[in-house]
Design a protein around this motif. Sequence first.
Motif, PDB file in Angstrom:
ATOM      1  N   GLY A 446      30.769  27.757  -5.146  1.00 51.09           N
ATOM      2  CA  GLY A 446      32.246  26.753  -5.923  1.00 51.09           C
ATOM      3  C   GLY A 446      33.788  27.761  -5.716  1.00 51.09           C
ATOM      4  O   GLY A 446      34.121  28.666  -4.860  1.00 51.09           O
ATOM      5  N   CYS A 447      34.930  26.560  -6.939  1.00 51.00           N
ATOM      6  CA  CYS A 447      36.104  26.927  -6.309  1.00 51.00           C
ATOM      7  C   CYS A 447      36.714  28.382  -7.321  1.00 51.00           C
ATOM      8  O   CYS A 447      35.470  29.280  -8.273  1.00 51.00           O
ATOM      9  N   GLY A 476      31.609  29.697  -0.041  1.00 49.06           N
ATOM     10  CA  GLY A 476      32.768  29.254  -1.438  1.00 49.06           C
ATOM     11  C   GLY A 476      33.504  30.137  -1.483  1.00 49.06           C
ATOM     12  O   GLY A 476      33.573  31.247  -1.217  1.00 49.06           O
ATOM     13  N   CYS A 519      32.436  26.194   1.999  1.00 51.75           N
ATOM     14  CA  CYS A 519      31.603  25.032   1.169  1.00 51.75           C
ATOM     15  C   CYS A 519      30.690  24.213   2.186  1.00 51.75           C
ATOM     16  O   CYS A 519      30.071  23.658   1.554  1.00 51.75           O
ATOM     17  N   MET A 553      36.298  23.713  -9.007  1.00 48.48           N
ATOM     18  CA  MET A 553      37.241  22.569  -9.328  1.00 48.48           C
ATOM     19  C   MET A 553      37.796  21.078  -8.832  1.00 48.48           C
ATOM     20  O   MET A 553      37.796  20.377  -9.267  1.00 48.48           O
ATOM     21  N   LYS A 556      34.422  18.175  -4.008  1.00 47.75           N
ATOM     22  CA  LYS A 556      33.580  18.253  -3.276  1.00 47.75           C
ATOM     23  C   LYS A 556      32.638  19.605  -4.009  1.00 47.75           C
ATOM     24  O   LYS A 556      31.357  19.085  -3.741  1.00 47.75           O
TER      25      LYS A 556
HETATM   26  S1  MSK Z   1      37.570  26.578  -0.427  1.00 49.58           S
HETATM   27  S2  MSK Z   1      36.684  23.589  -2.417  1.00 49.58           S
HETATM   28  S3  MSK Z   1      38.352  26.295  -3.706  1.00 49.58           S
HETATM   29  S4  MSK Z   1      34.724  27.250  -3.437  1.00 49.58           S
HETATM   30 FE1  MSK Z   1      35.768  25.714   0.099  1.00 49.58          FE
HETATM   31 FE2  MSK Z   1      36.608  27.479  -2.046  1.00 49.58          FE
HETATM   32 FE3  MSK Z   1      36.592  25.190  -3.807  1.00 49.58          FE
HETATM   33 FE4  MSK Z   1      37.832  25.182  -2.314  1.00 49.58          FE
END
Ligand code: MSK
Length: 629
Positions: A446-447, A476, A519, A553, A556
Amino acid sequence: MDKKLMTIDLNSRILLEKAEKDGVETMYDRKIAMKSQCGFGLQGGCCRICGMGPCRITPKTPRGLCGADVHTIVGRNFARMCAGGTAAHSDHARDIAHTMALTSREGNYKIREEEKLIELAKDWGIETEGKDIYDIAHEAADVALMEFGKPYGTSIFLKNAPAKRQEIWKKLDIEPRAIDREIATVMHSTHIGCCADIDSLINLSLRTSMADGWQGSMIGTKFSDIMFGTPTPQQTEANLGVLEANQVNIILHGHEPSLSEMIVLATEDPELVALAKEMGAEGINISGMCCIGNEITMRHGIKIAGDFHQQELALVTGAVEAMIVDVQCIFPALSRVADCYHTKFITTSKKAKITGSIYMEFKEENAYQDALQIVREAVLNFKNRDKSRVLIPELKSSATVGYSVDAIIKQLDRVVNVEIDKQGTIKPLVDVIKSGTIRGVVGVVGCNNARVASNLAHTTIMKELIKNDILVITTGCGASAAAKFGLMKKSAAKKYAGKGLATVCELVDIPPVLHMGSCVDCSRILDVASAIANFVDMDISDLPLAGVAPEWMSEKAVAIGTYIVASGIDTYLGVMPPVGGSSRAVEILCGELEDQVGASFTVNENPEELAALIIADIEKKRVHFEKIY
Ligand code: MSK
Ligand code: SF4
């Protein structure tokens, strides 16, 4: 609120100071300015689904104008989050499948992993004998594209899950049918005057999220591996210190490997390298951010510039010639930050145009030529860099990345069990879990989330887990955090891991935290879990596994957490999702799902406490695992 306490990354803190001096506003400023956030939104108790609303639920107004209660409103909002996340991952996969349909011997996109494609084609019932590999690829693309809208049947991948899991899915009617159908069903069921039953809304949320994990994301990951190569261990570096003072710095940000692979190739073009020198640079330095950073570091060892919360700060260095983005997790604020420096903020996808950016459309049909043009734009911009405004913070950490399931199996097999197991199975991993040398495996994904300090929960939880002999796999922005904070160094095993895990890491020559990708690649976690469960003839929920999203956050992430739970893996969140307004939603998600799918959610915003809960639950799972295996 002290801005510096909102991140534990020292590079970020330095750049926040610079941003202030340069008069640049960042997410951290906006967070402070926003003060307290809307309580109705936080609890999920606000409905905007029809034009009679918004309806906000309070003790005095316990129902919306149509009579929907808080459980219905929260359930509908939650289901729509799952649908949003599933759409994002799966639409990414759809484009990857279209790219697969474009593969050819002479073209930009080729088949790198023929064996893998043939194995997948056979699994899908495609005739492979005597056929050209590109004909097989095109047929596989057609089959994958049908997964989005096929009128009958369920996901083509479900049969790879343990039999007991499949029975659970069937019984609960959460086997995903076609991806688009599941998303459309949720949008329909959550329209005004449709589903008004929280149990059903959560059941629909599970099925839609299953379409993400067991359909869209799996297609995305498997096809990316076939076209761009299955990740193998690579040496890299992470954090904003990877930017180079004397080179053209290009940062790729977003999610699509079909773009990034071509950009990487274009940066090696001799003419563009010569042009960079003509502009006064020593060369072209490419690095990645967010999940595209994960994709290109896993396959090429390209450096990771940073994570979701560092996207604006990267531009504040004043040393970035171009930030090239495609889709997902891109702050619209980047255009304003880029305006304060010489940086070209280049958008490339029709799906994610951003006001104030330079739009250079990237079309897969013309991929390499488009990539050359985009990189040229960046190179030409070097002459505009104002050296007096450059500050590249020094910190960066080395990391070993690239642990696809295949790479983990290969690594374990090579050292631990070469005599007994020449087939390349999951047995060595099962053996170390069974013996208790490794207590379990936890996916930390995750983010970053501005509701908690950036990177604090990720690193605290990972350190606690490995200290307690739990192997961490990560994807991710969690993976970027681990790389930045040195947890993906092989030496981290000695420094942070418990004795059992440290011994295995040393023997097998791996770090204690394994980078598994973007992710979308959480689907690899489903593959590992299924492989272990099938090997020991158990259900996934019987295994000492867990998933954690300490700083999630995005929608997804909600879909990921939901399909991980539906797959039988307990999932722990460091930030409360907007469901607190409905006691019934919390009861189901954090309790009753256990009886239905053998796993549920746990939420705790204190990272130490969350880690302690995970460790205790893994030990409980072990008792059961040891009894039956
Ligand atoms: S990029 S979905 S902030 S992990 Fe996949 Fe990062 Fe979450 Fe975007
Ligand atoms: Fe209000 Fe019902 Fe319309 Fe939602 S669907 S906005 S609760 S009237």
